[in-house]
Design an enzyme around this catalytic site. Structure first.
Site, PDB file in Angstrom:
ATOM      1  CE  LYS A 273     -52.325 -19.542   6.551  1.00 24.08           C
ATOM      2  NZ  LYS A 273     -52.774 -19.048   7.858  1.00 24.08           N
ATOM      3  NE  ARG A 347     -63.133 -19.732  10.665  1.00 22.80           N
ATOM      4  CZ  ARG A 347     -62.708 -18.911  11.620  1.00 22.80           C
ATOM      5  NH1 ARG A 347     -63.526 -18.000  12.129  1.00 22.80           N
ATOM      6  NH2 ARG A 347     -61.478 -18.999  12.070  1.00 22.80           N
TER       7      ARG A 347
HETATM    8  N1  BES Z   1     -54.804 -23.188   8.766  1.00 22.36           N
HETATM    9  C1  BES Z   1     -54.911 -22.024   9.552  1.00 22.36           C
HETATM   10  C2  BES Z   1     -54.714 -22.282  11.052  1.00 22.36           C
HETATM   11  C3  BES Z   1     -53.361 -22.773  11.463  1.00 22.36           C
HETATM   12  C4  BES Z   1     -52.417 -21.883  11.950  1.00 22.36           C
HETATM   13  C5  BES Z   1     -53.057 -24.120  11.447  1.00 22.36           C
HETATM   14  C6  BES Z   1     -51.181 -22.346  12.366  1.00 22.36           C
HETATM   15  C7  BES Z   1     -51.826 -24.569  11.865  1.00 22.36           C
HETATM   16  C8  BES Z   1     -50.888 -23.687  12.329  1.00 22.36           C
HETATM   17  C9  BES Z   1     -56.284 -21.395   9.362  1.00 22.36           C
HETATM   18  O1  BES Z   1     -56.857 -21.569   8.115  1.00 22.36           O
HETATM   19  C10 BES Z   1     -56.110 -19.921   9.535  1.00 22.36           C
HETATM   20  O2  BES Z   1     -55.452 -19.326   8.727  1.00 22.36           O
HETATM   21  N2  BES Z   1     -56.709 -19.370  10.593  1.00 22.36           N
HETATM   22  C11 BES Z   1     -56.619 -17.988  10.877  1.00 22.36           C
HETATM   23  C12 BES Z   1     -58.009 -17.490  11.196  1.00 22.36           C
HETATM   24  C13 BES Z   1     -58.112 -15.990  11.296  1.00 22.36           C
HETATM   25  C14 BES Z   1     -57.922 -15.382   9.937  1.00 22.36           C
HETATM   26  C15 BES Z   1     -59.467 -15.659  11.853  1.00 22.36           C
HETATM   27  C16 BES Z   1     -55.679 -17.813  12.060  1.00 22.36           C
HETATM   28  O3  BES Z   1     -55.708 -18.653  12.973  1.00 22.36           O
HETATM   29  O4  BES Z   1     -54.898 -16.887  12.058  1.00 22.36           O
HETATM   30 MN    MN Z   2     -56.257 -20.096   6.713  1.00 26.56          MN
END
Ligand code: BES
Ligand code: MN
Ligand code: ZN
Length: 496
Positions: A273, A347
């Site tokens: 990230k 997931r």
């Molecule tokens: N933990 C994150 C989702 C999240 C984002 C929670 C902001 C709280 C605040 C999750 O694991 C994630 O990184 N999701 C990605 C999925 C994508 C790579 C398909 C996302 O939402 O960007």
């Molecule tokens: Mn994630």
């Protein structure tokens, strides 16, 4: 904060709180104090042009004739639509206001007040509950709080002659304990709360009569949980799976299963990230936190239902051992997954946690909670949790529980087309969809790990686990979202 109920005379020190409706009778305390202070309340209302609209304050500081530090009038709006949740918000607003004062004690003078939709006992209990919910603080890591910055208020008393005020509050106190546990878990820094230390906190719930089982990495390997374990393999902290069993219902009845995503820190892994805001990912265990708090609430009030909470605990880190985009893993269900983005990890954790839960407990109803996608924030901001289910009856029950508890839900689409979007070229599925509908493709992924005839809903709570700003009953920080929702869902559908 300590909460007591009393019918004795009003105390002569501290703050006195008097809710005022736009219509209907004034509380008895209003007349009494007005008389003792030679009409100071009436005069203050007139001078300020005060209208008791919802949330409007009028504060009379140190009036002559009584020893109390202040009398606080709080507007409650019209009696006809004043709800239990309005009562909670009222209690919460008062606490926020008094925390900025030096008052140590506050008494809510409720005798003589009545609303239309809720009785006097409910009114008193919900004001108390809302007040307590707002009083929450997470101060354990502050070593230099100035005395003046710390709220002095540590006790509230509810003055109400309503027969059932205290008894009505009792279950709310247990639910509140559950909410506070969730807020604590969500607020903890990720160097303190990691899979093993989280599991150890769950073990404390045995004090409430919950049976706690913890699975370590070797056991999960044996069970074939390649999907969950793949996420944790880049971390120094070994993964855990925790099951919390509360069997308060009929012997032999299948339990309701609550399953939570517990990523104690989500760096994204090799699909790292960006830096800004990454600290937020300490609360990527919000689903697991909600499930744990809900179990504490349900057991705390000795619910007559069989409920099991299962949480998958991992830390998602980039490392020489971390999984790569392109890897293929095999889940406990036997299905294979092509990992195309290591940041779509929640997931993967839930896939094995959900499968294990169904194999182990044979539940008829499964609800999972997860801070799963950023996309749900785009759709629903911080207003609603996103609900995905193919079961209309279950959807209705959850929406109703959301409205009653204040943890609101909005139903989102989940269709065959979303499922088609996660087809992989080389494995049974891939862990991300294409462009768009990111929350729905994530839900479709989870759906592949739900057995036929199981009634299942997925709740994406990424927008709800953390409050960016104060709301009446939730101070900025971990919200405890989901605890009251799940408790209410169990109470309304699985007890008695
Ligand atoms: N933990 C994150 C989702 C999240 C984002 C929670 C902001 C709280 C605040 C999750 O694991 C994630 O990184 N999701 C990605 C999925 C994508 C790579 C398909 C996302 O939402 O960007
Ligand atoms: Mn994630
Ligand atoms: Zn995540």
């Amino acid at each position: 904060m300590q909460v007591t109920f009393s019918t004795a005379a009003l105390p002569k020190t501290g703050a006195i709180i008097i809710p005022v409706f736009e219509d209907g009778k004034k509380a008895k305390a209003y007349q009494d104090i007005n008389a003792k202070t030679d009409g100071a309340l009436d005069r203050a209302i007139k001078a300020a042009g005060y209208k008791p609209k919802k949330g409007q304050f009028l504060e009379i500081v140190s009036p002559a004739g009584i020893g109390n530090g202040r009398v606080v009038l709080i507007g409650a709006g019209p009696t006809k639509d004043f709800s239990a949740l309005d009562a909670e918000a009222l209690g919460g607003r008062v606490i926020a206001r008094l925390q900025a004062s030096r008052e140590k004690t506050a008494v809510f003078a409720l005798d003589g007040l009545s609303a239309k939709k809720i009785d006097a006992g409910e009114l008193a209990a919900r004001i108390a509950h809302g007040a307590r919910m707002r009083s929450y603080r997470f101060d354990k890591y502050r070593t230099t709080v100035e005395k003046d910055d710390e709220p002095a208020l540590n006790k509230i008393a509810i003055h109400s002659s309503a027969a059932r005020a205290k008894a009505t509050f009792a279950p709310h106190e247990k639910i509140g304990d559950g909410v506070f546990l969730t807020r604590d878990l969500v607020s903890e820094p990720p160097n303190v709360l990691y899979p093993d230390s989280f599991a150890k906190r769950c073990q404390k719930l045995t004090e409430l009569g919950i049976k706690v089982k913890v699975l370590g990495v070797p056991e999960m390997k044996k069970l074939g949980m390649g999907s969950l374990l793949g996420v944790g393999q880049g971390s120094e902290k070994p993964s855990r799976l925790v099951a919390m069993e509360w069997m308060g219902g009929k012997k032999g009845d299948a339990p309701v299963a609550l399953v939570g995503k517990g990523v104690t820190f989500d760096t994204g892994g090799i699909s790292l990230k960006p830096g800004p805001g990454m600290g937020d990912m300490k609360w990527d265990m919000g689903g697991a936190g909600a499930v744990t708090g809900a179990m504490a609430a349900i057991a705390g009030r000795k619910a007559k239902a069989n409920v099991v909470g299962v949480i998958g605990l991992v830390e998602n880190m980039p490392d020489g051992k971390a999984q790569r985009p392109g890897d293929v893993v095999k889940s406990m269900s036997g299905q294979t997954i092509e990992i195309l983005n290591t940041d779509a990890e929640g997931r993967l954790v839930l896939a094995d946690a959900l499968w294990w839960t169904q194999e182990t407990y044979k539940p008829e109803t499964v609800i999972d909670l997860a801070t799963l996608t950023g996309a749900i924030l785009v759709a629903l901001a911080h207003e609603f949790g996103g609900m995905f289910t193919k079961d209309d009856a279950l959807a209705k029950k959850l929406i109703t529980a959301g409205e009653a508890s204040g943890d609101k839900l909005w139903r989102m689409p989940l269709t065959k087309n979303h499922d088609d979007m996660i087809k992989s070229d080389i494995a049974d599925m891939q862990n991300i969809g294409g462009k768009g509908a990111g929350s729905s493709t994530a839900a479709a992924f989870l759906g592949r790990f739900i057995k036929d005839n199981v009634s299942w809903a997925h709740l994406d709570i990424a927008g709800m686990a953390w409050n960016e700003k104060d709301t009446p009953t939730i101070p900025k920080g971990g919200s405890g979202y989901g605890v009251r929702l799940l408790d209410e869902f169990v109470k309304a559908n699985f007890e008695g």
